[in-house]
Write a protein that holds these residues in place. Structure first.
Motif, PDB file in Angstrom:
ATOM      1  N   ALA A 172       2.482 -85.641 -22.771  1.00  0.00           N
ATOM      2  CA  ALA A 172       2.576 -84.787 -21.590  1.00  0.00           C
ATOM      3  C   ALA A 172       1.541 -83.670 -21.618  1.00  0.00           C
ATOM      4  O   ALA A 172       0.880 -83.386 -20.605  1.00  0.00           O
ATOM      5  CB  ALA A 172       3.987 -84.207 -21.480  1.00  0.00           C
ATOM      6  N   LYS A 173       1.373 -83.024 -22.762  1.00  0.00           N
ATOM      7  CA  LYS A 173       0.409 -81.921 -22.871  1.00  0.00           C
ATOM      8  C   LYS A 173      -1.016 -82.417 -22.649  1.00  0.00           C
ATOM      9  O   LYS A 173      -1.818 -81.762 -21.978  1.00  0.00           O
ATOM     10  CB  LYS A 173       0.508 -81.254 -24.241  1.00  0.00           C
ATOM     11  CG  LYS A 173       1.787 -80.508 -24.476  1.00  0.00           C
ATOM     12  CD  LYS A 173       1.649 -79.127 -23.941  1.00  0.00           C
ATOM     13  CE  LYS A 173       2.847 -78.311 -24.387  1.00  0.00           C
ATOM     14  NZ  LYS A 173       2.768 -76.962 -23.949  1.00  0.00           N
ATOM     15  N   LYS A 231      -5.826 -83.020 -19.178  1.00  0.00           N
ATOM     16  CA  LYS A 231      -6.733 -83.920 -18.474  1.00  0.00           C
ATOM     17  C   LYS A 231      -6.749 -83.600 -16.978  1.00  0.00           C
ATOM     18  O   LYS A 231      -7.810 -83.556 -16.358  1.00  0.00           O
ATOM     19  CB  LYS A 231      -6.291 -85.364 -18.709  1.00  0.00           C
ATOM     20  CG  LYS A 231      -7.194 -86.390 -18.070  1.00  0.00           C
ATOM     21  CD  LYS A 231      -6.724 -87.796 -18.366  1.00  0.00           C
ATOM     22  CE  LYS A 231      -7.603 -88.822 -17.680  1.00  0.00           C
ATOM     23  NZ  LYS A 231      -7.117 -90.176 -17.891  1.00  0.00           N
ATOM     24  N   GLU A 232      -5.563 -83.366 -16.405  1.00  0.00           N
ATOM     25  CA  GLU A 232      -5.490 -83.037 -14.981  1.00  0.00           C
ATOM     26  C   GLU A 232      -6.170 -81.711 -14.687  1.00  0.00           C
ATOM     27  O   GLU A 232      -6.868 -81.561 -13.682  1.00  0.00           O
ATOM     28  CB  GLU A 232      -4.032 -83.017 -14.521  1.00  0.00           C
ATOM     29  CG  GLU A 232      -3.398 -84.393 -14.484  1.00  0.00           C
ATOM     30  CD  GLU A 232      -1.898 -84.347 -14.256  1.00  0.00           C
ATOM     31  OE1 GLU A 232      -1.349 -83.232 -14.100  1.00  0.00           O
ATOM     32  OE2 GLU A 232      -1.279 -85.416 -14.236  1.00  0.00           O
ATOM     33  N   ALA A 244     -13.397 -79.881 -12.787  1.00  0.00           N
ATOM     34  CA  ALA A 244     -14.612 -80.640 -12.491  1.00  0.00           C
ATOM     35  C   ALA A 244     -14.766 -80.845 -10.987  1.00  0.00           C
ATOM     36  O   ALA A 244     -15.879 -80.732 -10.443  1.00  0.00           O
ATOM     37  CB  ALA A 244     -14.584 -81.977 -13.204  1.00  0.00           C
ATOM     38  N   ALA A 245     -13.673 -81.085 -10.291  1.00  0.00           N
ATOM     39  CA  ALA A 245     -13.722 -81.259  -8.840  1.00  0.00           C
ATOM     40  C   ALA A 245     -14.118 -79.948  -8.166  1.00  0.00           C
ATOM     41  O   ALA A 245     -14.884 -79.945  -7.193  1.00  0.00           O
ATOM     42  CB  ALA A 245     -12.373 -81.746  -8.325  1.00  0.00           C
TER      43      ALA A 245
END
Length: 142
Positions: A98-99, A104-105, A111-112
């Motif tokens: 989960a961490k 990553k999200e 980055a977006a």
């Protein structure tokens, strides 16, 4: 009495050597056993002939008596043709936790945002450059 066919460790420190034994499931790993049916030396190369030595007749006898091999011993029996081991699959084992998914999200969102900011900056830089070109075109047309 439930029987297990398992490995009993021997050898020196950092030099493991295992006996393949039939033991009561409640006895300690290196403790009392009923019969030694083979050996396993993980120090030897994988293609070495003496890496795993099994008494296949006795192993088949104990399997017929209801002894349950551990995972590693089941692999040895499968290689020797005594037992067919089903492939185990845990598709969730390779997934990140989960961490890690949160990190990553967050990285993808950052980055977006950087890509969006770069696109906005490029668009802003291109807009004033296009305006003088249009003015020059209008001046030449007159």
């Amino acid at each position: 009495m439930s029987l297990k066919i398992r490995l009993a460790r021997g050898g020196a420190k950092k030099r493991p050597y295992y006996r393949i034994v039939v033991a009561d499931s409640h006895s300690p790993r290196d403790g009392r056993f009923l019969e030694k049916i083979g050996t396993y030396n993980p120090v030897l190369p994988k293609d070495g002939g003496n890496r795993v030595v099994l008494d296949t007749e006795r192993a088949a006898h104990w399997l017929s008596q209801g002894a349950i091999p551990t995972d590693r011993v089941a692999r040895f029996f499968d290689a020797a043709g005594l037992l067919t081991r089903t492939a185990r699959s845990n598709p969730n084992k390779g997934k990140p936790g989960a961490k890690a998914m949160e990190r990553k999200e967050a990285a993808e969102a950052a980055a977006a945002a950087v890509v969006a900011a770069a696109a906005a900056a490029a668009e802003a830089a291109a807009a004033p450059a296009a305006a003088p070109a249009e003015d020059a075109a209008e001046g030449a047309a007159e």
